[in-house]
Design a protein around this motif. Sequence first.
Motif, PDB file in Angstrom:
ATOM      1  N   UNK A 198       0.855  -1.179   0.000  1.00 28.44           N
ATOM      2  CA  UNK A 198       0.000   0.000   0.000  1.00 28.44           C
ATOM      3  C   UNK A 198       0.900   1.241   0.000  1.00 28.44           C
ATOM      4  N   UNK A 199       0.737   2.077  -1.009  1.00 26.58           N
ATOM      5  CA  UNK A 199       1.621   3.221  -1.213  1.00 26.58           C
ATOM      6  C   UNK A 199       1.715   4.111   0.018  1.00 26.58           C
ATOM      7  N   UNK A 200       0.582   4.523   0.550  1.00 27.48           N
ATOM      8  CA  UNK A 200       0.634   5.481   1.656  1.00 27.48           C
ATOM      9  C   UNK A 200       1.087   4.827   2.962  1.00 27.48           C
ATOM     10  N   UNK A 201       0.944   3.515   3.079  1.00 27.95           N
ATOM     11  CA  UNK A 201       1.545   2.834   4.226  1.00 27.95           C
ATOM     12  C   UNK A 201       3.070   2.943   4.154  1.00 27.95           C
ATOM     13  N   UNK A 202       3.619   2.770   2.950  1.00 29.42           N
ATOM     14  CA  UNK A 202       5.077   2.867   2.795  1.00 29.42           C
ATOM     15  C   UNK A 202       5.566   4.281   3.070  1.00 29.42           C
ATOM     16  N   UNK A 203       4.810   5.279   2.610  1.00 29.96           N
ATOM     17  CA  UNK A 203       5.169   6.672   2.911  1.00 29.96           C
ATOM     18  C   UNK A 203       5.154   6.896   4.419  1.00 29.96           C
ATOM     19  N   UNK A 204       4.109   6.400   5.075  1.00 32.87           N
ATOM     20  CA  UNK A 204       3.991   6.579   6.523  1.00 32.87           C
ATOM     21  C   UNK A 204       5.103   5.849   7.260  1.00 32.87           C
ATOM     22  N   UNK A 205       5.504   4.671   6.772  1.00 34.62           N
ATOM     23  CA  UNK A 205       6.597   3.922   7.388  1.00 34.62           C
ATOM     24  C   UNK A 205       7.867   4.771   7.414  1.00 34.62           C
ATOM     25  N   UNK A 206       8.200   5.376   6.285  1.00 33.79           N
ATOM     26  CA  UNK A 206       9.410   6.203   6.199  1.00 33.79           C
ATOM     27  C   UNK A 206       9.295   7.435   7.084  1.00 33.79           C
ATOM     28  N   UNK A 207       8.107   8.012   7.139  1.00 37.16           N
ATOM     29  CA  UNK A 207       7.901   9.185   7.988  1.00 37.16           C
ATOM     30  C   UNK A 207       8.070   8.824   9.464  1.00 37.16           C
ATOM     31  N   UNK A 208       7.587   7.647   9.838  1.00 39.39           N
ATOM     32  CA  UNK A 208       7.645   7.242  11.238  1.00 39.39           C
ATOM     33  C   UNK A 208       9.076   6.968  11.687  1.00 39.39           C
ATOM     34  N   UNK A 209       9.928   6.508  10.767  1.00 44.28           N
ATOM     35  CA  UNK A 209      11.335   6.313  11.118  1.00 44.28           C
ATOM     36  C   UNK A 209      11.914   7.622  11.649  1.00 44.28           C
ATOM     37  N   UNK A 210      11.640   8.712  10.960  1.00 44.33           N
ATOM     38  CA  UNK A 210      12.152  10.023  11.380  1.00 44.33           C
ATOM     39  C   UNK A 210      11.548  10.464  12.713  1.00 44.33           C
ATOM     40  N   UNK A 237       9.341  13.882   0.320  1.00 37.74           N
ATOM     41  CA  UNK A 237       9.881  15.029   1.044  1.00 37.74           C
ATOM     42  C   UNK A 237       8.995  15.403   2.229  1.00 37.74           C
ATOM     43  N   UNK A 238       7.672  15.240   2.091  1.00 41.33           N
ATOM     44  CA  UNK A 238       6.774  15.462   3.226  1.00 41.33           C
ATOM     45  C   UNK A 238       7.130  14.493   4.358  1.00 41.33           C
ATOM     46  N   UNK A 239       7.550  13.283   3.980  1.00 39.14           N
ATOM     47  CA  UNK A 239       7.982  12.291   4.974  1.00 39.14           C
ATOM     48  C   UNK A 239       9.422  12.511   5.421  1.00 39.14           C
ATOM     49  N   UNK A 240      10.058  13.567   4.932  1.00 40.50           N
ATOM     50  CA  UNK A 240      11.421  13.951   5.321  1.00 40.50           C
ATOM     51  C   UNK A 240      12.457  12.907   4.923  1.00 40.50           C
ATOM     52  N   UNK A 241      12.232  12.237   3.788  1.00 39.94           N
ATOM     53  CA  UNK A 241      13.199  11.260   3.293  1.00 39.94           C
ATOM     54  C   UNK A 241      14.420  11.989   2.735  1.00 39.94           C
ATOM     55  N   UNK A 242      15.609  11.481   3.058  1.00 35.73           N
ATOM     56  CA  UNK A 242      16.859  12.153   2.708  1.00 35.73           C
ATOM     57  C   UNK A 242      17.384  11.804   1.320  1.00 35.73           C
ATOM     58  N   UNK A 243      17.177  10.579   0.876  1.00 38.05           N
ATOM     59  CA  UNK A 243      17.898  10.045  -0.278  1.00 38.05           C
ATOM     60  C   UNK A 243      16.914   9.358  -1.211  1.00 38.05           C
TER      61      UNK A 243
END
Length: 324
Positions: free
Chosen positions: A206-218, A249-255
Amino acid sequence: MVTIVDTLTRGTDARNERPRHPEKAHRPDNPVQRKPQWIRVKAPTSPVYRETHDIVKKNGLVTVCEEAGCPNIGECWSKKHASFMILGDTCTRACAFCNVRTGMPGAVDQSEPASIGEAVARMGLDHVVITSVDRDDLDDGGATHFANVIKAIREQSPSTTVEVLTPDFLRKDGALEIVVAARPDVFNHNLETVPSKYLKVRPGARYFHSIRLLQKVKELDPSMFTKSGIMVGLGEERNEVLQLMDDLRVADVDFLTVGQYLQPSKKHHPVLSFVTPEEFKAYEKIAYAKGFLKVSASPLTRSSHHAGEDFAELKAARQARQGF
């Protein structure tokens, strides 16, 4: 240092010469397009390639370089760069782009963390990347095993930096926290493609689950570097790629990594376009303008190709942005 490469391009299982995806045989037959000149690579021949191969086999390890049939294996293994794929070689999902075996995995090898730690130390690696198949059959999706591998590497090779490329841990409450608590230096989770293509390309995710996963790491550890990658050539529109960049970028991913999709066999999703090097350069320029600390975009870019060198550049970019 070590890199990992993870585009999935091999058509049959050489160990028993049977199709690796019998459940994908119902997909329409699609001819594998002829690759343009800019994406062809030479077959591996160097003595160092063979040495790396022997070290991997001697330790009984699985590498995504082999399982995925990555086009960069000759370059990486000739530099003693390899990837380690944990939790077996059988995935519980059947993504249309992926050439890793699908089925019911076997039991988790509890000796695997020690074996990987020993191999990392023996090879003298500065940076290592650990990935895995999806293990939806496990209560934590394999998160504890990831943490144990990180711990074993730190015990046997304390100076080695560790990058993980994880599954999405869908419906596995608490799994992400286990991996983040083990403090990998880089947390990578690939989106793979734009959201409109998920139903056909990545149906189990699920696309937005993956986005949320990356956001939660931060949120759990703001100091941890985060990373994600996609393939192009699957029929995505340019504006969809740019929107995906904004979501990351909203999820603050660096790379961000962007590479060309290659069709493993006629039973997999077809290549709908070969993106030119000039188009990749344009994606790279736009991604930097959107605020990513590091961008790698080219036909042969894979999620963790040149991971060690990229990690050094990632740290330098953060220091430069923070002014120290």
